[in-house]
Design an enzyme around this catalytic site. Structure first.
Site, PDB file in Angstrom:
ATOM      1  CD  GLU A   1      -3.050   1.131   0.125  1.00 47.43           C
ATOM      2  OE1 GLU A   1      -2.787   2.090  -0.612  1.00 47.43           O
ATOM      3  OE2 GLU A   1      -3.807   0.356   0.184  1.00 47.43           O
TER       4      GLU A   1
ATOM      5  N   GLY B   1       1.773   7.249  -0.478  1.00 47.39           N
ATOM      6  CA  GLY B   1       1.770   7.362   1.055  1.00 47.39           C
ATOM      7  C   GLY B   1       0.700   6.993   1.878  1.00 47.39           C
TER       8      GLY B   1
ATOM      9  N   GLY C   1      13.544  19.758   2.893  1.00 53.19           N
ATOM     10  CA  GLY C   1      13.446  18.263   2.850  1.00 53.19           C
ATOM     11  C   GLY C   1      12.289  17.681   2.196  1.00 53.19           C
TER      12      GLY C   1
ATOM     13  CG  ASP D   1       8.409   8.877  -7.161  1.00 54.42           C
ATOM     14  OD1 ASP D   1       8.882   8.146  -6.276  1.00 54.42           O
ATOM     15  OD2 ASP D   1       7.224   9.846  -6.573  1.00 54.42           O
TER      16      ASP D   1
ATOM     17  CE  LYS E   1       5.164   7.722  -5.557  1.00 49.47           C
ATOM     18  NZ  LYS E   1       5.244   8.923  -5.219  1.00 49.47           N
TER      19      LYS E   1
ATOM     20  N   GLY F   1       6.754  11.183   3.293  1.00 52.55           N
ATOM     21  CA  GLY F   1       6.988  11.500   4.939  1.00 52.55           C
ATOM     22  C   GLY F   1       7.094  10.121   5.690  1.00 52.55           C
TER      23      GLY F   1
END
Length: 442
Positions: free
Chosen positions: A129, A134, A187, A201, A205, A302
């Site tokens: 998942e 995220g 960040g 990226d 997905k 995150g």
């Protein structure tokens, strides 16, 4: 009370978050699952990192084989990333009859078909998942909640780094380089952000969720990928004047005997909900034949949001183990015998609307010559705008087209580029039709 024993390989950012949840939320997990989730071993080669969790004596190790070869460990959580050691560790875990949880979207996009086949052969689960979106339950939504739907289209913002950069260029007028540097400071971008800013990226997905949505093999190689590094503040300014926002979109459309799967910058209307998704947040719009439009929204990366999704996968495996019902849910949502090869249309075959920006000498007849070339390739102009000069003697000509075929557009721009009055390569940005792509409006 039955116990599920867990081995965690990789205790970096997300791995640390997984450990924190398993240790701090023990009671709530036990109450909800009726089973105790025990973090038996944590393996990581970095012994110098300062972590926010304290492990009991004997839990932390630098040797992953202590997890992979431990017969008491039921589930291996792979948080290493990459396609080398991570693949080997997952294969070895499955050979030992262990279930696997991973957030490794690159590995699944490239090797998922073979890994899922091995899991089926060994009658174990690979749960993933956290690999897409995220904390947004995209995988669960597609595999379970929308099981009664034929999925027509998905359109999403699936990379927070790119979304943050484009948001800051739009909001503050920063250059791409300035916005990227700001993303690194905050960040939101890695030291080497190539996978993010070049669209890879998001493409990883998209390949995964397209396979789930349409019952097909994962086909990363078929996904068209174009990043945001060539987007200029000037084009974002013009987009705003025309009522659009520029976003890096992941787009998948179901044509029955073929699909579209593409990642690229696109203009979408300002009254489209996706256009209002700012900062590092992700969102995915899904169009089903029964549900119509629905949208998932949340933090796509995150420590804690991603770790939350990992632990949710562990909870699903725990429930299956409690009922002794492993393999209840196929990896891609379809029985393996029903997974098909579905061709992915090359980008040359797609049809959409286009924005062109051409830098032309301020001379009579240039506009008519450019328009003639577009007409030659059956590209119908919706509007044309001659903009003010920007730091040169060239005049920006901006065209908005009706629907056109990408192959024709590329040929036309190739000829336009060769005109002596044209100063530099034309800029092309696709304009997406919200009705066709399932983008809700405010």
């Amino acid at each position: 009370m039955k116990r599920m024993q867990i081995g965690l390989i990789g205790c970096g950012t997300v791995g640390e978050g997984v450990a924190r949840i398993l240790l701090d939320q023990q009671e709530i997990l036990k109450d909800r699952l009726g089973m105790e989730m025990v973090l038996k071993k944590v393996a990581d080669t970095d012994t110098q990192r300062t972590r926010s969790v304290t492990f009991a004596e004997g839990v932390f190790t630098t040797d992953a084989s202590e997890i992979l070869e431990d017969p008491e460990i039921d589930v291996v959580v792979e948080m290493v990333g990459g396609t080398g050691f991570a693949k080997d560790a997952i294969l070895k875990a499955m050979e030992q009859g262990k279930h696997v949880v991973t957030a490794n979207k690159k590995l699944l996009a490239l090797e998922g078909n073979s890994l899922f086949a091995k899991a089926f052969q060994k009658n174990v689960t690979i749960a993933y998942e956290a690999s897409v979106g995220g904390c947004m339950p995209i995988i669960k939504t597609l595999r379970e909640n929308l099981v009664a739907n034929r999925i027509f289209a998905m359109t999403g913002i699936l990379n927070g780094t790119c979304n943050y950069i484009l948001t800051e260029i739009t909001r503050l007028g920063l250059s791409f380089e300035e916005a990227l540097e700001q993303a690194k400071i905050k960040g939101f971008a890695e030291a080497d952000p190539t996978l993010d800013i070049e669209g890879c990226d998001a493409a990883h997905k998209l390949a995964i969720i397209s396979a789930i949505a349409y019952g097909m093999e994962i086909d990363f190689e078929g996904v068209y990928v174009e990043g945001i590094s060539r987007i200029e503040p000037l084009d974002i300014l013009y987009a705003d004047q025309f009522g659009y926002r520029i976003k890096l979109l992941a787009i998948s459309k179901n044509h029955g005997d073929s699909i579209e799967a593409r990642v690229h910058p696109a203009m979408i209307p300002v009254d489209c909900l996706l256009s209002q998704v700012g900062g590092s947040v992700n969102a995915l719009s899904i169009f089903g034949d029964c549900t119509g439009e629905m949208m998932l929204y949340g933090h796509g990366a995150g420590m804690m949001p991603t770790a939350s999704a990992v632990v949710a996968d562990l909870a699903d495996i725990a429930r299956d183990m409690k009922r002794e019902d492993g393999g209840r849910l196929p990896a891609l949502g379809y029985p393996s015998k029903n997974i098909r090869k579905i061709p992915v249309l090359p980008i040359s075959e797609i049809q959409t609307h286009y924005y062109f920006r051409i830098s032309a000498a301020d001379q009579p007849g240039v506009l008519s010559r450019v328009s003639g070339i577009l007409a030659k390739y059956s590209i119908s102009i919706m509007s044309v705008h001659q903009k003010e000069r920007h730091a040169s003697d060239a005049v920006p000509l901006v065209f908005m087209t009706h629907r056109a075929k990408e192959a024709d557009v590329r040929k036309a721009l190739g000829e336009i580029r060769e005109l002596p009055e044209i100063g530099c390569d034309p800029v092309l940005i696709r304009i997406e039709d919200p009705q066709a792509n399932g983008c809700a409006h405010t």
